[in-house]
Scaffold this motif. Sequence first.
Motif, short mmCIF file in Angstrom:
data_model
loop_
_atom_site.label_atom_id
_atom_site.label_comp_id
_atom_site.label_asym_id
_atom_site.label_seq_id
_atom_site.Cartn_x
_atom_site.Cartn_y
_atom_site.Cartn_z
N ILE A 73 -44.50 -1.15 77.65
CA ILE A 73 -43.48 -0.49 78.48
C ILE A 73 -44.12 -0.09 79.79
O ILE A 73 -45.27 0.38 79.82
N LEU A 106 -51.33 -5.25 86.30
CA LEU A 106 -50.68 -3.94 86.34
C LEU A 106 -51.49 -2.94 87.16
O LEU A 106 -50.94 -2.18 87.97
N GLN A 107 -52.79 -2.95 86.94
CA GLN A 107 -53.66 -2.02 87.68
C GLN A 107 -53.55 -2.25 89.18
O GLN A 107 -53.61 -1.31 89.97
N VAL A 120 -46.44 0.28 89.79
CA VAL A 120 -46.51 0.61 88.36
C VAL A 120 -47.15 1.98 88.21
O VAL A 120 -48.32 2.17 88.47
N GLN A 121 -46.33 2.94 87.82
CA GLN A 121 -46.84 4.29 87.71
C GLN A 121 -47.40 4.58 86.34
O GLN A 121 -48.22 5.45 86.17
N GLU A 122 -46.94 3.82 85.36
CA GLU A 122 -47.38 4.08 84.02
C GLU A 122 -47.22 2.81 83.20
O GLU A 122 -46.27 2.06 83.40
N ALA A 123 -48.16 2.56 82.30
CA ALA A 123 -48.09 1.38 81.46
C ALA A 123 -48.68 1.70 80.10
O ALA A 123 -49.74 2.32 80.01
N HIS A 124 -47.96 1.34 79.06
CA HIS A 124 -48.41 1.59 77.69
C HIS A 124 -48.33 0.32 76.88
O HIS A 124 -47.37 -0.45 77.01
N PHE A 170 -37.61 1.41 83.94
CA PHE A 170 -38.47 1.27 82.77
C PHE A 170 -38.36 -0.17 82.32
O PHE A 170 -37.24 -0.70 82.18
N ARG A 181 -41.84 2.40 90.02
CA ARG A 181 -41.13 3.15 91.06
C ARG A 181 -41.12 2.33 92.35
O ARG A 181 -42.19 1.97 92.86
N LYS A 227 -43.43 1.94 83.65
CA LYS A 227 -42.56 2.73 84.51
C LYS A 227 -42.87 2.31 85.95
O LYS A 227 -44.01 2.39 86.39
#
Lengths: 151, 151
Positions: free
Chosen positions: B107, B88-89, B94-98, B68, B111, B109
């Motif tokens: 933040i 990021l896209q 990058v599995q998740e971005a907020h 993270f 992997r 996530k």
Amino acid sequence: MKIDATDRKILSELQRDAAQSLDEIAKAVGSSKTPVWNRIRKMREAGIIGAQTVVLDAEALGFEATFFVLIRTSEHEADWQRRFLHALQARPEVQEAHRLAGDIDYILKVRVKNARAYDAFYQALISEVKVHNVTALLSMEQIKETTALPL
Amino acid sequence: MKIDATDRKILSELQRDAAQSLDEIAKAVGSSKTPVWNRIRKMREAGIIGAQTVVLDAEALGFEATFFVLIRTSEHEADWQRRFLHALQARPEVQEAHRLAGDIDYILKVRVKNARAYDAFYQALISEVKVHNVTALLSMEQIKETTALPL
DNA sequence: CGCCGAGGCGGGAAAATTTCCTATGTCTAT
DNA sequence: ATAGACATAGGAAATTTTCCCGCCTCGGCG
């Protein structure tokens, strides 16, 4: 079990759209029905392919708030850890929980209807298990979300 | 579009196992094939039900490290934000971005196969966009993971 | 160099499932 | 009470999955 390039292509297709027919997948990976079916079956048996699910629109269903919760604790005994783990497993608003290396001990991803619901969750959690320090990060916008692994 | 109790039961079943047959779902929700099929179709059209995918065993496929990443930035112009978002896209790790409210701006996530791969990702990211401060939290153990919303 | 065995491959057929149609039932508002 | 709107059950046609069988390829071995 070993995975070759064809297996990876199949997994990639399944991640993209698990509702495709075998014929479509076979065409996409340049093979035919039976070998694809056998490979999928084997990977299922080996546990590489797990459950099949749908992606729902959380906002449309009223889940409008996502929090990341950073937790520090002073307790590191097995009993405390077990109770903490059970508390997390039991709470459906916890979508993800990791034990971390370093300074911060745990991170949670919590999805709730609104900030009030988060507070209810937070109060319930700290009344069940003692934690030393909690920081909540509120997501304003989900920029990216995927479960797809880059194969 | 409004969702009633039957819809919620259907969604719940689909989250549990999207590979079930209509008959099974119908039995589980106490109805029959056609109404279930119509409800699913409508929810798909409304975008409430999205893609259908499979859950893969990340460890078995060699993705053994989850990070993270907490990011602070001093740049808040539209142009910077757009470049950051595109970066990021474009990165499959990058599995998740907020985007967050408060102190920390983003933040992620992430992997990856191992710590070395994370470092490569990190170097690539900071060479593309300027960020003020980055903290990486390494997951030792995934305690819980679900995408299921509590309906 | 040819042969043999194991395993993956393609075709096809039976079983299961989805998709769609029609007739019937149910609930609400006036 | 009744009309209209909408959900439902049953069933038929089309698609898909599942599985069987014979063929081909590729490795080792005589």
